[in-house]
Design an enzyme around this catalytic site. Structure first.
Site, PDB file in Angstrom:
ATOM      1  N   GLU A 129      -9.640  -8.853   3.700  1.00 49.16           N
ATOM      2  CA  GLU A 129      -9.865  -7.456   3.317  1.00 49.16           C
ATOM      3  C   GLU A 129     -11.203  -7.305   2.581  1.00 49.16           C
ATOM      4  O   GLU A 129     -11.490  -8.025   1.616  1.00 49.16           O
ATOM      5  CB  GLU A 129      -8.700  -6.962   2.424  1.00 49.16           C
ATOM      6  CG  GLU A 129      -8.894  -5.509   1.986  1.00 49.16           C
ATOM      7  CD  GLU A 129      -7.641  -4.868   1.406  1.00 49.16           C
ATOM      8  OE1 GLU A 129      -6.575  -5.508   1.394  1.00 49.16           O
ATOM      9  OE2 GLU A 129      -7.744  -3.708   0.961  1.00 49.16           O
ATOM     10  N   GLU A 163      -0.350 -11.839  -1.072  1.00 49.76           N
ATOM     11  CA  GLU A 163      -1.737 -11.780  -1.539  1.00 49.76           C
ATOM     12  C   GLU A 163      -2.042 -13.169  -2.099  1.00 49.76           C
ATOM     13  O   GLU A 163      -1.325 -13.672  -2.970  1.00 49.76           O
ATOM     14  CB  GLU A 163      -1.918 -10.675  -2.585  1.00 49.76           C
ATOM     15  CG  GLU A 163      -1.828  -9.318  -1.932  1.00 49.76           C
ATOM     16  CD  GLU A 163      -2.402  -8.186  -2.765  1.00 49.76           C
ATOM     17  OE1 GLU A 163      -3.004  -8.443  -3.827  1.00 49.76           O
ATOM     18  OE2 GLU A 163      -2.252  -7.026  -2.343  1.00 49.76           O
ATOM     19  N   SER A 166       0.839  -1.206   0.000  1.00 52.27           N
ATOM     20  CA  SER A 166       0.000   0.000   0.000  1.00 52.27           C
ATOM     21  C   SER A 166       0.871   1.252   0.000  1.00 52.27           C
ATOM     22  O   SER A 166       0.367   2.350  -0.237  1.00 52.27           O
ATOM     23  CB  SER A 166      -0.924   0.015   1.223  1.00 52.27           C
ATOM     24  OG  SER A 166      -0.183  -0.188   2.409  1.00 52.27           O
TER      25      SER A 166
HETATM   26  O1  KIV Z   1      -0.517  -3.383   1.547  1.00 52.95           O
HETATM   27  C1  KIV Z   1      -1.151  -3.284   2.605  1.00 52.95           C
HETATM   28  O2  KIV Z   1      -1.003  -2.336   3.384  1.00 52.95           O
HETATM   29  C2  KIV Z   1      -2.109  -4.335   2.915  1.00 52.95           C
HETATM   30  C3  KIV Z   1      -3.052  -4.103   4.048  1.00 52.95           C
HETATM   31  C4  KIV Z   1      -4.071  -3.121   3.683  1.00 52.95           C
HETATM   32  C5  KIV Z   1      -3.626  -5.359   4.568  1.00 52.95           C
HETATM   33  O3  KIV Z   1      -2.141  -5.336   2.262  1.00 52.95           O
END
Ligand code: KIV
Length: 269
Positions: A179, A113, A43
């Protein structure tokens, strides 16, 4: 040294807390605040690198930021997120990349993932001593296929998530992020598996919760509807920057207190 086992011990006794961090000062704050897990999430692509999705985030970007976070964290478990295509192209490359997050960057575990394609890989990594956090439901690396829509909303999709949760637990995943799925699905997955579930947009019945740090701090341009802003750091930053600008423009900074004078350098010309 925190271990993934500590997390399992906490599950069901007290809610597990997890937040993302992408740099050392933020990680130090999150760690000192007693958050159980710091996720160096991909993220970071949207949150701090200025991309409009997580797809362009590179292995090197996550690795270097994981190293910064690991240097700052003392108590929290540090989990490195494996960015798009850093795993899954070949088993050997996947193992090398996931291993480097522990061996070179100092992470305690990796997050993948997940889907049907990550069950065997999870088993392989866990056998080699690389703890794996799985991630089901909305998986933003699939954005081109699914968009950012809520997942698991039909009985078939929900059953698939439940089956994959079980399969990843059997493969050895120590925890599972869920999620943007219906809260009643997340509750049933949490009931069905022994590994702690960590929810984001998945209701209150998971073993723990995770959010993106810039959403929590109030620093994001955009936050998903399931996030909550717990501070207003953007306003604080803006005020500090404007105060600095005003002080420089008014000749009030720096003062004698911020300066050093060497007497013998007077009258150089
Ligand atoms: O990349 C990320 O921060 C995530 C979280 C939102 C679980 O995968």
């Amino acid at each position: 040294m925190p271990t993934t086992r500590d997390l399992s011990t906490k599950a069901g006794v007290e809610p597990i807390t997890m937040l993302t961090a992408y740099d050392a000062p933020t990680a130090a704050v999150v760690d000192a605040a007693g958050v159980d897990v710091i996720l160096v999430g991909d993220s970071m692509g949207n949150a701090v690198l200025g991309y409009d999705s997580t797809l362009p985030v590179t292995f090197e970007e996550v690795k270097s930021r994981t190293a910064a976070v690991a240097r700052a964290a003392e108590e929290s478990l540090v989990v490195a997120d494996m960015p798009f295509l850093s795993v899954g192209v070949s088993e050997a490359e996947s193992v090398r990349n996931a291993g480097a997050m522990l061996k070179e960057a100092g992470a305690d575990a990796v997050k993948l993932e997940s889907g049907p394609h990550t069950v065997e890989l999870t088993e392989k990594l866990v056998r080699l001593g690389i703890p794996v956090m799985a991630h089901l439901g909305l998986t933003p690396q699939q954005v081109k296929r699914t968009g950012y829509a809520r997942q698991g909303t039909t009985r078939d999709e929900a059953r698939e998530i439940l089956d994959l949760a079980r399969a990843h637990e059997e493969a050895g995943a120590f925890s599972l992020v869920l999620e943007h799925v219906p809260a009643n699905l997340a509750a049933q997955v949490t009931e069905a598996i022994g590994a702690p579930t960590i929810g984001i947009g998945a209701g209150p019945d998971c073993d723990g919760q995770v959010l993106v740090i810039t959403d929590v701090l109030g620093l994001s341009d955009y936050a998903p509807p399931f996030a909550e802003q717990f501070g207003d750091v953007r306003s604080e930053m803006r005020a500090a920057v404007e105060t600095y600008r005003d002080a420089v423009e008014a000749g009030e900074f720096p003062t004698a207190e911020h300066s050093h004078v060497e007497e013998e350098l007077d009258e150089l010309y």
